[in-house]
Write a protein that holds these residues in place. Structure first.
Motif, PDB file in Angstrom:
ATOM      1  N   GLU A 259       1.980   7.230 -12.595  1.00 29.00           N
ATOM      2  CA  GLU A 259       0.865   7.302 -13.529  1.00 29.00           C
ATOM      3  C   GLU A 259       0.283   8.709 -13.651  1.00 29.00           C
ATOM      4  O   GLU A 259      -0.102   9.127 -14.747  1.00 29.00           O
ATOM      5  CB  GLU A 259      -0.232   6.320 -13.106  1.00 29.00           C
ATOM      6  N   THR A 260       0.212   9.441 -12.563  1.00 28.61           N
ATOM      7  CA  THR A 260      -0.471  10.743 -12.582  1.00 28.61           C
ATOM      8  C   THR A 260       0.453  11.926 -12.852  1.00 28.61           C
ATOM      9  O   THR A 260       0.019  12.939 -13.409  1.00 28.61           O
ATOM     10  CB  THR A 260      -1.201  10.978 -11.246  1.00 28.61           C
ATOM     11  N   GLU A 261       1.719  11.822 -12.474  1.00 28.52           N
ATOM     12  CA  GLU A 261       2.626  12.951 -12.616  1.00 28.52           C
ATOM     13  C   GLU A 261       3.755  12.716 -13.613  1.00 28.52           C
ATOM     14  O   GLU A 261       4.160  13.633 -14.322  1.00 28.52           O
ATOM     15  CB  GLU A 261       3.222  13.319 -11.247  1.00 28.52           C
ATOM     16  N   VAL A 262       4.272  11.515 -13.670  1.00 30.02           N
ATOM     17  CA  VAL A 262       5.418  11.245 -14.543  1.00 30.02           C
ATOM     18  C   VAL A 262       4.981  11.001 -15.976  1.00 30.02           C
ATOM     19  O   VAL A 262       5.457  11.655 -16.911  1.00 30.02           O
ATOM     20  CB  VAL A 262       6.225  10.041 -14.015  1.00 30.02           C
ATOM     21  N   ARG A 263       4.078  10.048 -16.173  1.00 29.71           N
ATOM     22  CA  ARG A 263       3.695   9.665 -17.532  1.00 29.71           C
ATOM     23  C   ARG A 263       3.205  10.843 -18.380  1.00 29.71           C
ATOM     24  O   ARG A 263       3.609  10.978 -19.542  1.00 29.71           O
ATOM     25  CB  ARG A 263       2.632   8.564 -17.486  1.00 29.71           C
TER      26      ARG A 263
ATOM     27  N   ALA B 164      16.565  11.194 -12.467  1.00 28.06           N
ATOM     28  CA  ALA B 164      17.062  12.369 -11.760  1.00 28.06           C
ATOM     29  C   ALA B 164      16.147  12.791 -10.621  1.00 28.06           C
ATOM     30  O   ALA B 164      16.615  13.356  -9.621  1.00 28.06           O
ATOM     31  CB  ALA B 164      17.245  13.520 -12.746  1.00 28.06           C
ATOM     32  N   VAL B 165      14.839  12.538 -10.746  1.00 29.72           N
ATOM     33  CA  VAL B 165      13.895  12.973  -9.706  1.00 29.72           C
ATOM     34  C   VAL B 165      13.424  11.815  -8.830  1.00 29.72           C
ATOM     35  O   VAL B 165      12.759  12.056  -7.812  1.00 29.72           O
ATOM     36  CB  VAL B 165      12.674  13.673 -10.337  1.00 29.72           C
ATOM     37  N   LEU B 166      13.765  10.615  -9.192  1.00 20.74           N
ATOM     38  CA  LEU B 166      13.266   9.454  -8.452  1.00 20.74           C
ATOM     39  C   LEU B 166      13.759   9.452  -7.008  1.00 20.74           C
ATOM     40  O   LEU B 166      12.991   9.189  -6.069  1.00 20.74           O
ATOM     41  CB  LEU B 166      13.691   8.169  -9.163  1.00 20.74           C
TER      42      LEU B 166
ATOM     43  N   ILE C 152       0.831  -1.201   0.000  1.00 20.78           N
ATOM     44  CA  ILE C 152       0.000   0.000   0.000  1.00 20.78           C
ATOM     45  C   ILE C 152       0.868   1.256   0.000  1.00 20.78           C
ATOM     46  O   ILE C 152       0.596   2.216  -0.732  1.00 20.78           O
ATOM     47  CB  ILE C 152      -0.940  -0.014   1.221  1.00 20.78           C
ATOM     48  N   PHE C 153       1.929   1.239   0.804  1.00 22.53           N
ATOM     49  CA  PHE C 153       2.798   2.409   0.907  1.00 22.53           C
ATOM     50  C   PHE C 153       3.433   2.751  -0.444  1.00 22.53           C
ATOM     51  O   PHE C 153       3.398   3.898  -0.891  1.00 22.53           O
ATOM     52  CB  PHE C 153       3.888   2.142   1.949  1.00 22.53           C
ATOM     53  N   LEU C 154       4.006   1.750  -1.118  1.00 16.85           N
ATOM     54  CA  LEU C 154       4.651   2.018  -2.401  1.00 16.85           C
ATOM     55  C   LEU C 154       3.637   2.312  -3.497  1.00 16.85           C
ATOM     56  O   LEU C 154       3.973   2.961  -4.496  1.00 16.85           O
ATOM     57  CB  LEU C 154       5.540   0.842  -2.818  1.00 16.85           C
ATOM     58  N   HIS C 155       2.412   1.855  -3.344  1.00 16.00           N
ATOM     59  CA  HIS C 155       1.391   2.187  -4.338  1.00 16.00           C
ATOM     60  C   HIS C 155       1.207   3.699  -4.433  1.00 16.00           C
ATOM     61  O   HIS C 155       1.158   4.255  -5.533  1.00 16.00           O
ATOM     62  CB  HIS C 155       0.064   1.519  -3.974  1.00 16.00           C
ATOM     63  N   TYR C 156       1.121   4.355  -3.295  1.00 15.08           N
ATOM     64  CA  TYR C 156       0.927   5.803  -3.293  1.00 15.08           C
ATOM     65  C   TYR C 156       2.225   6.554  -3.588  1.00 15.08           C
ATOM     66  O   TYR C 156       2.218   7.566  -4.284  1.00 15.08           O
ATOM     67  CB  TYR C 156       0.358   6.255  -1.946  1.00 15.08           C
ATOM     68  N   VAL C 157       3.342   6.047  -3.063  1.00 17.27           N
ATOM     69  CA  VAL C 157       4.615   6.750  -3.233  1.00 17.27           C
ATOM     70  C   VAL C 157       5.151   6.610  -4.657  1.00 17.27           C
ATOM     71  O   VAL C 157       5.670   7.572  -5.227  1.00 17.27           O
ATOM     72  CB  VAL C 157       5.651   6.227  -2.219  1.00 17.27           C
ATOM     73  N   LEU C 158       4.995   5.431  -5.248  1.00 12.60           N
ATOM     74  CA  LEU C 158       5.641   5.169  -6.538  1.00 12.60           C
ATOM     75  C   LEU C 158       4.639   4.985  -7.677  1.00 12.60           C
ATOM     76  O   LEU C 158       4.697   5.705  -8.679  1.00 12.60           O
ATOM     77  CB  LEU C 158       6.524   3.927  -6.415  1.00 12.60           C
ATOM     78  N   ASP C 159       3.718   4.042  -7.558  1.00  9.75           N
ATOM     79  CA  ASP C 159       2.823   3.710  -8.667  1.00  9.75           C
ATOM     80  C   ASP C 159       1.931   4.886  -9.056  1.00  9.75           C
ATOM     81  O   ASP C 159       1.853   5.260 -10.233  1.00  9.75           O
ATOM     82  CB  ASP C 159       1.944   2.511  -8.291  1.00  9.75           C
ATOM     83  N   GLU C 160       1.236   5.444  -8.079  1.00 11.90           N
ATOM     84  CA  GLU C 160       0.313   6.541  -8.369  1.00 11.90           C
ATOM     85  C   GLU C 160       1.056   7.774  -8.881  1.00 11.90           C
ATOM     86  O   GLU C 160       0.586   8.467  -9.793  1.00 11.90           O
ATOM     87  CB  GLU C 160      -0.487   6.874  -7.110  1.00 11.90           C
ATOM     88  N   TRP C 161       2.202   8.046  -8.298  1.00  8.84           N
ATOM     89  CA  TRP C 161       3.027   9.177  -8.754  1.00  8.84           C
ATOM     90  C   TRP C 161       3.460   8.987 -10.202  1.00  8.84           C
ATOM     91  O   TRP C 161       3.410   9.922 -11.010  1.00  8.84           O
ATOM     92  CB  TRP C 161       4.246   9.302  -7.843  1.00  8.84           C
TER      93      TRP C 161
END
Length: 293
Positions: free
Chosen positions: A92-96, A127-129, A81-90
């Motif tokens: 899909e919504t901000e990086v892609r 660079a931003v990861l 759950i933690f990585l879903h919000y920190v990595l996956d959602e970020w």
């Protein structure tokens, strides 16, 4: 995963590794993420009990404010759950939306890779990861996180100078480019060296501890261990390492059978006779592949 790489030509791969992930999850952020979805008070109180349980070190109870519960059955779920919000959602919504080309992310627990169809996008994300993860108390491993030049027919000598390597590990399998029997390009998945050594060490440890069991019982358990190994690692292109694993299991078994006591040696002729009557499972491919031209 390999089919996505082929179809979309996503050949620039970020192989990321988070340092001590399960021990460094901040409870404050984790609770904030849980507040967005979990509204049942009973479940929240139960999760809080797990988080407040602490950890025992050298016989002393130490209260923790970070990390997933030690030995808790809910630990994998909370970590995911933690990585879903920190990595996956970020992603899909901000990086892609900010990238020019195609991209994808594949993650299982803390094992994750990101793939891109051009190196500029990959470099921008890399660079931003670290900053993104650092915002939530996580740290990228400086040596294990790398950008991989995964273009076909590339070698270490011809890879892009700003990348590190031409292959990557994901979920215990090393992904490398190769050719099928018909000469077509394909991504080969072979057992990662570390996982291969770990699997043989587990077989050796079991044989050592149970060497006084009957031959029939040892054979039954070793067969189940081998079937489990082949079921997971039996992918197209990995036949050679599967056969080598099966060969090494027999050698390990003979070694520990010879140490059942100090007087006798379990000779190969006797073991070969047993294996003729009751063979161990042969190496098999459980998951086929599809080559591309």
């Amino acid at each position: 995963m390999q089919n996505v790489l082929w179809a979309k030509r996503l050949y620039w791969v970020i192989d990321l590794d988070i340092q001590k992930y399960f021990d460094s999850i901040p409870h404050s952020y984790l609770r904030a993420f849980l507040d967005q979805r979990v509204t049942d008070g009973v479940i929240r109180r139960m999760i809080d009990k797990w988080l407040n349980a602490g950890a025992i070190e050298d016989g002393l109870l130490r209260r923790t404010t970070e990390g997933s519960p030690q030995g808790g059955v809910v630990s994998p779920c909370l970590s995911n759950i933690f990585l879903h919000y920190v990595l996956d959602e970020w992603f899909e919504t901000e990086v892609r939306p900010r990238l020019r080309g195609g991209c994808t992310i594949a993650r299982y627990a803390d094992d994750a890779i990101m793939a891109f169809d051009n190196i500029v996008d990959a470099q921008r994300v890399l660079a931003v990861l670290g900053k993104r993860l650092g915002r939530y108390g996580l740290t990228l491993h400086p040596d294990k996180t790398r950008l991989v030049d995964f273009r076909p027919r590339r070698t270490e000598s011809t890879r892009h100078p700003e990348t590190d390597g031409t292959s990557f590990d994901f979920l215990g399998l090393t992904h490398v480019w190769g050719r099928s029997r018909r000469g077509k390009a394909m991504v080969m998945q072979v057992t990662a060296k570390g996982r291969f050594a770990r699997a043989l060490a587990a077989v050796s440890d079991w044989c050592r501890k149970h060497r006084n069991w009957s031959i029939r019982d040892q054979h039954r358990h070793l067969s189940s261990m081998m079937w489990g190994h082949f079921a997971y690692y039996g992918v197209g292109g990995n036949a050679r390492r599967l056969r080598w694993f099966a060969h090494q299991v027999v050698r390990i078994w003979q070694k520990w059978l010879s140490r059942r006591d100090r007087q006798s040696v379990f000779r190969w002729t006797r073991l070969n006779e047993i294996l003729k009557r009751h063979p161990l499972p042969p190496a098999r491919i459980a998951h086929s592949f599809a080559a591309v031209s």
